[in-house]
Design a protein around this motif. Structure first.
Motif, PDB file in Angstrom:
ATOM      1  N   PHE A  58       0.836  -1.191   0.000  1.00  0.00           N
ATOM      2  CA  PHE A  58       0.000   0.000   0.000  1.00  0.00           C
ATOM      3  C   PHE A  58       0.874   1.246   0.000  1.00  0.00           C
ATOM      4  N   ASN A  59       0.250   2.371  -0.392  1.00  0.00           N
ATOM      5  CA  ASN A  59       0.859   3.691  -0.273  1.00  0.00           C
ATOM      6  C   ASN A  59       0.065   4.471   0.768  1.00  0.00           C
ATOM      7  N   LEU A  60       0.648   5.536   1.299  1.00  0.00           N
ATOM      8  CA  LEU A  60       0.033   6.270   2.396  1.00  0.00           C
ATOM      9  C   LEU A  60      -0.336   7.702   2.035  1.00  0.00           C
ATOM     10  N   ILE A  61      -1.549   8.100   2.385  1.00  0.00           N
ATOM     11  CA  ILE A  61      -1.928   9.509   2.373  1.00  0.00           C
ATOM     12  C   ILE A  61      -1.582  10.049   3.759  1.00  0.00           C
ATOM     13  N   GLN A  62      -0.917  11.189   3.773  1.00  0.00           N
ATOM     14  CA  GLN A  62      -0.492  11.780   5.034  1.00  0.00           C
ATOM     15  C   GLN A  62      -0.687  13.292   5.004  1.00  0.00           C
ATOM     16  N   ARG A  63      -0.630  13.892   6.192  1.00  0.00           N
ATOM     17  CA  ARG A  63      -0.560  15.343   6.363  1.00  0.00           C
ATOM     18  C   ARG A  63      -1.697  16.094   5.663  1.00  0.00           C
ATOM     19  N   VAL A  64      -2.905  15.580   5.790  1.00  0.00           N
ATOM     20  CA  VAL A  64      -4.072  16.250   5.214  1.00  0.00           C
ATOM     21  C   VAL A  64      -4.425  17.431   6.118  1.00  0.00           C
ATOM     22  N   ALA A  65      -4.401  18.631   5.565  1.00  0.00           N
ATOM     23  CA  ALA A  65      -4.654  19.834   6.362  1.00  0.00           C
ATOM     24  C   ALA A  65      -5.326  20.901   5.515  1.00  0.00           C
ATOM     25  N   VAL A  66      -6.288  21.593   6.119  1.00  0.00           N
ATOM     26  CA  VAL A  66      -6.985  22.698   5.470  1.00  0.00           C
ATOM     27  C   VAL A  66      -6.919  23.903   6.411  1.00  0.00           C
ATOM     28  N   MET A  67      -6.596  25.042   5.845  1.00  0.00           N
ATOM     29  CA  MET A  67      -6.535  26.267   6.630  1.00  0.00           C
ATOM     30  C   MET A  67      -7.885  26.533   7.295  1.00  0.00           C
ATOM     31  N   LYS A  68      -7.837  27.034   8.509  1.00  0.00           N
ATOM     32  CA  LYS A  68      -9.046  27.236   9.310  1.00  0.00           C
ATOM     33  C   LYS A  68     -10.106  28.055   8.571  1.00  0.00           C
ATOM     34  N   ALA A  69      -9.708  29.126   7.922  1.00  0.00           N
ATOM     35  CA  ALA A  69     -10.652  29.999   7.221  1.00  0.00           C
ATOM     36  C   ALA A  69     -11.283  29.337   6.000  1.00  0.00           C
ATOM     37  N   ALA A  70     -10.711  28.226   5.532  1.00  0.00           N
ATOM     38  CA  ALA A  70     -11.202  27.575   4.316  1.00  0.00           C
ATOM     39  C   ALA A  70     -11.929  26.256   4.593  1.00  0.00           C
ATOM     40  N   ARG A  71     -12.149  25.937   5.849  1.00  0.00           N
ATOM     41  CA  ARG A  71     -12.799  24.663   6.183  1.00  0.00           C
ATOM     42  C   ARG A  71     -14.283  24.688   5.842  1.00  0.00           C
ATOM     43  N   HIS A  72     -14.844  23.488   5.710  1.00  0.00           N
ATOM     44  CA  HIS A  72     -16.259  23.284   5.401  1.00  0.00           C
ATOM     45  C   HIS A  72     -16.604  23.764   3.989  1.00  0.00           C
ATOM     46  N   GLN A  73     -15.623  23.673   3.083  1.00  0.00           N
ATOM     47  CA  GLN A  73     -15.829  24.026   1.681  1.00  0.00           C
ATOM     48  C   GLN A  73     -15.456  22.852   0.772  1.00  0.00           C
ATOM     49  N   HIS A  74     -15.356  21.661   1.326  1.00  0.00           N
ATOM     50  CA  HIS A  74     -15.048  20.423   0.595  1.00  0.00           C
ATOM     51  C   HIS A  74     -13.621  20.376   0.060  1.00  0.00           C
ATOM     52  N   ILE A  75     -12.750  21.194   0.590  1.00  0.00           N
ATOM     53  CA  ILE A  75     -11.358  21.232   0.135  1.00  0.00           C
ATOM     54  C   ILE A  75     -10.647  19.924   0.474  1.00  0.00           C
ATOM     55  N   GLY A  76     -10.855  19.427   1.674  1.00  0.00           N
ATOM     56  CA  GLY A  76     -10.230  18.169   2.072  1.00  0.00           C
ATOM     57  C   GLY A  76     -10.662  17.021   1.175  1.00  0.00           C
ATOM     58  N   SER A  77     -11.947  16.941   0.878  1.00  0.00           N
ATOM     59  CA  SER A  77     -12.419  15.850   0.023  1.00  0.00           C
ATOM     60  C   SER A  77     -11.899  16.002  -1.404  1.00  0.00           C
ATOM     61  N   GLU A  78     -11.763  17.231  -1.896  1.00  0.00           N
ATOM     62  CA  GLU A  78     -11.198  17.438  -3.228  1.00  0.00           C
ATOM     63  C   GLU A  78      -9.733  16.994  -3.271  1.00  0.00           C
ATOM     64  N   LEU A  79      -8.993  17.288  -2.220  1.00  0.00           N
ATOM     65  CA  LEU A  79      -7.595  16.835  -2.154  1.00  0.00           C
ATOM     66  C   LEU A  79      -7.505  15.314  -2.142  1.00  0.00           C
ATOM     67  N   ILE A  80      -8.325  14.679  -1.319  1.00  0.00           N
ATOM     68  CA  ILE A  80      -8.299  13.218  -1.238  1.00  0.00           C
ATOM     69  C   ILE A  80      -8.679  12.605  -2.583  1.00  0.00           C
ATOM     70  N   LYS A  81      -9.701  13.129  -3.225  1.00  0.00           N
ATOM     71  CA  LYS A  81     -10.107  12.603  -4.530  1.00  0.00           C
ATOM     72  C   LYS A  81      -8.993  12.772  -5.564  1.00  0.00           C
ATOM     73  N   ALA A  82      -8.290  13.892  -5.531  1.00  0.00           N
ATOM     74  CA  ALA A  82      -7.175  14.106  -6.463  1.00  0.00           C
ATOM     75  C   ALA A  82      -6.050  13.102  -6.194  1.00  0.00           C
ATOM     76  N   ILE A  83      -5.767  12.843  -4.938  1.00  0.00           N
ATOM     77  CA  ILE A  83      -4.717  11.871  -4.605  1.00  0.00           C
ATOM     78  C   ILE A  83      -5.143  10.468  -5.006  1.00  0.00           C
ATOM     79  N   VAL A  84      -6.394  10.122  -4.762  1.00  0.00           N
ATOM     80  CA  VAL A  84      -6.892   8.800  -5.167  1.00  0.00           C
ATOM     81  C   VAL A  84      -6.770   8.651  -6.678  1.00  0.00           C
TER      82      VAL A  84
END
Length: 148
Positions: free
Chosen positions: A69-95
């Motif tokens: 397996f490979n590892l996803i690590q260090r997932v972080a979103v700036m406080k002012a930008a949270r709850h805008q689906h940024i984390g899920s967009e990053l994960i989908k791009a990595i996948v």
């Protein structure tokens, strides 16, 4: 809105990733900087999400050629930008990147316990036989992507 990636530790994308990680992990979560910035920096692919050319989120992919397996690590979103689906967009791009470049390997991550539902919504499942563990003083669980 753009997601850029790099393996170049001298470029602006990597510096943006580091700045986000320092703001989220070091400043907000009080992770010691010497734990946050580790020996894997040069081995990973760093992804940064930009909105109007401002870096707002980051994550990295650590290829593990000696494992299945490979590892996803260090997932972080700036406080002012949270709850805008940024984390899920990053994960989908990595996948997407992972499936294109490493189709024979699984994709795994260590999730802070409060984020398990977030990752489950993206297709990850807790690895049942792996116990919770502490990483930088926070409880984590190992999760693996279930590709259907």
């Amino acid at each position: 809105m753009t997601i850029k990636s790099t393996t170049d530790l001298t470029c602006a994308i990597y510096q943006d990733a580091l700045n986000i990680r320092k703001a989220v992990f070091v400043k907000e979560q009080h992770v010691p900087e010497n734990l946050e910035i580790d020996a894997n920096e040069s081995k990973t692919i760093h992804f940064v999400k930009y909105i109007k050319q401002q870096p707002v989120g980051t994550a990295r992919l650590l290829p593990c050629p000696d494992k299945n397996f490979n590892l996803i690590q260090r997932v972080a979103v700036m406080k002012a930008a949270r709850h805008q689906h940024i984390g899920s967009e990053l994960i989908k791009a990595i996948v997407h990147y992972h499936l294109a470049h490493y189709p024979d390997q699984a994709l795994q991550l260590g999730a802070q316990e409060h984020a398990i539902e977030f990752y489950e919504a993206l297709g990850f499942q807790v690895i049942a036989d792996e116990p919770a563990y502490l990483d930088a003083g926070m409880r984590h669980r190992e999760m693996r992507l279930i590709v259907k």
